[in-house]
Design an enzyme around this catalytic site. Structure first.
Site, PDB file in Angstrom:
ATOM      1  N   ASN A   1       2.042  -5.129  -3.211  1.00 33.01           N
ATOM      2  CA  ASN A   1       0.643  -5.452  -2.885  1.00 33.01           C
ATOM      3  C   ASN A   1      -0.136  -4.171  -2.574  1.00 33.01           C
ATOM      4  O   ASN A   1       0.352  -3.317  -1.832  1.00 33.01           O
ATOM      5  CB  ASN A   1       0.660  -6.364  -1.644  1.00 33.01           C
ATOM      6  CG  ASN A   1      -0.666  -7.001  -1.323  1.00 33.01           C
ATOM      7  OD1 ASN A   1      -1.309  -7.586  -2.198  1.00 33.01           O
ATOM      8  ND2 ASN A   1      -1.095  -6.920  -0.070  1.00 33.01           N
TER       9      ASN A   1
ATOM     10  N   GLU B   1      -6.189 -10.634  -1.168  1.00 31.84           N
ATOM     11  CA  GLU B   1      -6.924 -10.417   0.097  1.00 31.84           C
ATOM     12  C   GLU B   1      -8.425 -10.328  -0.146  1.00 31.84           C
ATOM     13  O   GLU B   1      -9.130  -9.523   0.462  1.00 31.84           O
ATOM     14  CB  GLU B   1      -6.438  -9.120   0.775  1.00 31.84           C
ATOM     15  CG  GLU B   1      -4.946  -9.063   1.000  1.00 31.84           C
ATOM     16  CD  GLU B   1      -4.485  -7.889   1.839  1.00 31.84           C
ATOM     17  OE1 GLU B   1      -5.324  -7.191   2.433  1.00 31.84           O
ATOM     18  OE2 GLU B   1      -3.266  -7.666   1.900  1.00 31.84           O
TER      19      GLU B   1
ATOM     20  N   GLU C   1       0.794  -1.246   0.000  1.00 30.82           N
ATOM     21  CA  GLU C   1       0.000   0.000   0.000  1.00 30.82           C
ATOM     22  C   GLU C   1       0.823   1.292   0.000  1.00 30.82           C
ATOM     23  O   GLU C   1       0.562   2.193   0.799  1.00 30.82           O
ATOM     24  CB  GLU C   1      -0.950  -0.002   1.206  1.00 30.82           C
ATOM     25  CG  GLU C   1      -1.872  -1.202   1.238  1.00 30.82           C
ATOM     26  CD  GLU C   1      -2.835  -1.205   2.424  1.00 30.82           C
ATOM     27  OE1 GLU C   1      -2.711  -0.348   3.301  1.00 30.82           O
ATOM     28  OE2 GLU C   1      -3.725  -2.083   2.439  1.00 30.82           O
TER      29      GLU C   1
ATOM     30  N   HIS D   1     -10.347  -5.959  -1.754  1.00 30.49           N
ATOM     31  CA  HIS D   1     -11.356  -5.756  -0.713  1.00 30.49           C
ATOM     32  C   HIS D   1     -12.471  -4.967  -1.399  1.00 30.49           C
ATOM     33  O   HIS D   1     -12.415  -3.739  -1.482  1.00 30.49           O
ATOM     34  CB  HIS D   1     -10.777  -4.956   0.459  1.00 30.49           C
ATOM     35  CG  HIS D   1      -9.706  -5.693   1.187  1.00 30.49           C
ATOM     36  ND1 HIS D   1      -9.967  -6.837   1.920  1.00 30.49           N
ATOM     37  CD2 HIS D   1      -8.364  -5.478   1.283  1.00 30.49           C
ATOM     38  CE1 HIS D   1      -8.838  -7.283   2.444  1.00 30.49           C
ATOM     39  NE2 HIS D   1      -7.855  -6.482   2.074  1.00 30.49           N
TER      40      HIS D   1
ATOM     41  N   ASP E   1     -12.261 -10.179  -0.311  1.00 24.65           N
ATOM     42  CA  ASP E   1     -13.510 -10.289   0.445  1.00 24.65           C
ATOM     43  C   ASP E   1     -14.517  -9.353  -0.223  1.00 24.65           C
ATOM     44  O   ASP E   1     -14.126  -8.404  -0.904  1.00 24.65           O
ATOM     45  CB  ASP E   1     -13.377 -10.016   1.962  1.00 24.65           C
ATOM     46  CG  ASP E   1     -12.559  -8.799   2.332  1.00 24.65           C
ATOM     47  OD1 ASP E   1     -12.531  -7.830   1.555  1.00 24.65           O
ATOM     48  OD2 ASP E   1     -11.953  -8.803   3.423  1.00 24.65           O
TER      49      ASP E   1
HETATM   50  C1  XIL Z   1      -5.867  -6.426   8.620  1.00 23.28           C
HETATM   51  C2  XIL Z   1      -5.941  -7.591   9.580  1.00 23.28           C
HETATM   52  O1  XIL Z   1      -6.779  -8.594   9.063  1.00 23.28           O
HETATM   53  C3  XIL Z   1      -6.436  -7.142  10.906  1.00 23.28           C
HETATM   54  O2  XIL Z   1      -6.349  -8.216  11.827  1.00 23.28           O
HETATM   55  C4  XIL Z   1      -5.644  -5.960  11.402  1.00 23.28           C
HETATM   56  O3  XIL Z   1      -6.204  -5.452  12.542  1.00 23.28           O
HETATM   57  C5  XIL Z   1      -5.622  -4.853  10.369  1.00 23.28           C
HETATM   58  O4  XIL Z   1      -5.118  -5.371   9.164  1.00 23.28           O
HETATM   59  N1  XIL Z   1      -4.977  -4.684   3.925  1.00 23.28           N
HETATM   60  C6  XIL Z   1      -3.902  -5.454   4.314  1.00 23.28           C
HETATM   61  C7  XIL Z   1      -4.022  -6.339   5.475  1.00 23.28           C
HETATM   62  O5  XIL Z   1      -2.882  -5.478   3.613  1.00 23.28           O
HETATM   63  O6  XIL Z   1      -2.810  -6.478   6.156  1.00 23.28           O
HETATM   64  C8  XIL Z   1      -5.104  -5.875   6.427  1.00 23.28           C
HETATM   65  O7  XIL Z   1      -5.248  -6.843   7.445  1.00 23.28           O
HETATM   66  C9  XIL Z   1      -6.404  -5.640   5.696  1.00 23.28           C
HETATM   67  C10 XIL Z   1      -6.210  -4.562   4.656  1.00 23.28           C
END
Ligand code: XIL
Length: 365
Positions: A211, A275, A161, A247, A277
């Site tokens: 990422n 990641e 990020e 996400h 969802d």
């Molecule tokens: C999230 C975790 O799932 C949580 O447990 C933590 O509190 C915050 O981070 N992008 C990412 C991940 O790259 O590392 C994040 O994970 C979600 C968003």
């Protein structure tokens, strides 16, 4: 003539007996087809973010994970605040637990992450030092963690990020301080390239990824990421792939998903949906009900992502699809955004949702 006929009849009789015997065997000893799972259906690794407390304590969690997935990413156990809570004091116990679990079960392990502007402990946020002291902190962290897991991780999210949402520039001293990056502030714009070099020196066989999120809805950010990774690749910096976090929510424009995957694939790098969802309550409606209609919309979105990934990313560049955890009970979204939501393929009781069946369908279209 009569002899030949008799012989022929004997043969027919023999085959009839054989067929009957075979069919009896099938009836008395039925071998049911094993149920299709995500990992048995996908032509690439299916991953999940996992957390160590659940791996240690929740049998149903471990059961679903081992049945459905063959790759894991640590949810939080390898982030800087967890691994190096004080300068030079390393805490690898929880990361090691997940790595050992993955090794024991022959799962691929994707490390997450070495450098991020979030999940930083106070000693980093308050660090006072000149450029070379900052470089030393940065290099030591990357090299120590990558060396600790050398040979055990298949790959790393080296930098997470680094790009702004509003203009595609590198995060720096942003308007909203929480969005800025201390790494860019203290190390200059080429810190990303050096992060990859340090990680590569410490673990030459690990595949290294950049990422980020938002690549499906933010064209400016996507183009900026493409420019960043193309520049790294052209300079011979050891980058192997890009993670598209995904996400997303049920209102995300599918055209942006397709465009993102197409442009990332065109870089020639591996593409990891890293990641995934799919939120169903992006507007934070406290009275929302997860209706059948919403469940089906979510399911078709999961299906669309798997289908589009297969159709758009060449097989050699398919690093896999990873969901961020797999049960609604463990999603980061409700606590992070303070809302109710149901973003994952399994419900809070670890039962398959329509989303699961949508994903499965998309993997084998
Ligand atoms: C999230 C975790 O799932 C949580 O447990 C933590 O509190 C915050 O981070 N992008 C990412 C991940 O790259 O590392 C994040 O994970 C979600 C968003």
């Amino acid at each position: 003539m009569v002899g030949t006929l008799r012989c022929y009849n004997c043969l027919v009789l023999f085959f009839c007996i054989l067929i009957i015997a075979e069919s009896c065997k099938k009836k008395s000893n039925p071998t049911p087809e094993p149920a299709a799972t995500l990992q048995s259906t996908a032509p690439f690794p299916m991953g999940a973010a996992v957390n160590s407390p659940n791996l240690k304590n929740k049998a149903v969690y471990v059961g679903v994970l081992l049945t459905e997935y063959n790759s894991v990413t640590p949810d939080y156990e390898m982030k800087l605040n967890w691994v190096e809570p004080q300068q030079g004091v390393f805490n690898y116990a929880d990361g090691d637990y997940i790595v050992n679990f993955a090794t024991q079960h022959h799962m691929r392990f994707h490390g997450h992450n070495l450098i991020w502007h979030q999940a930083l402990p106070d000693w980093v946020l308050n660090f006072q030092g000149d450029t070379s002291a900052w470089e030393n902190l940065f290099k030591t962290h990357i090299e120590s963690e990558a060396a600790h897991y050398k040979g055990e991780v298949a790959s790393w999210d080296v930098v997470n990020e680094a790009i702004r949402d509003d203009n595609g520039a590198l995060r720096n001293q942003d308007v909203n301080p929480g969005d800025g990056s201390i790494w860019r502030q203290h190390l200059g714009p080429d810190y990303i390239a050096r992060a990859f070099q340090y990680a590569h020196e410490a673990d030459p066989n690990a595949l290294l990824f950049y990422n980020d999120y938002g690549q499906e809805w933010n064209g400016v950010k996507l183009d900026s990421i493409i420019a960043l990774v193309t520049n790294l690749k052209n300079r011979g910096i050891p980058i192997s792939g890009v993670g598209m976090q995904m996400h997303i929510d049920i209102n995300t424009d599918p055209a942006g998903i397709t465009a993102g995957l197409q442009k990332l694939a065109a870089t020639g790098l591996k593409v990891h949906v890293s990641e995934l969802d799919i939120s169903v309550n992006p507007n934070n409606d406290p009275n929302i009900v997860f209706t059948t209609a919403l469940q089906l919309t979510q399911a078709s979105m999961y299906q669309f992502i798997a289908e589009t990934y297969r159709a758009t990313v060449p097989a050699a560049q398919q690093y896999g699809i990873t969901t961020w955890e797999f049960s609604d009970a463990d999603s980061w979204i409700p606590s992070f955004y303070n809302r109710i939501d149901w973003p994952l393929p399994f419900d809070a009781n670890y039962k398959k949702k329509p989303a699961y069946f949508g994903l499965l369908k998309g993997l084998k279209y």
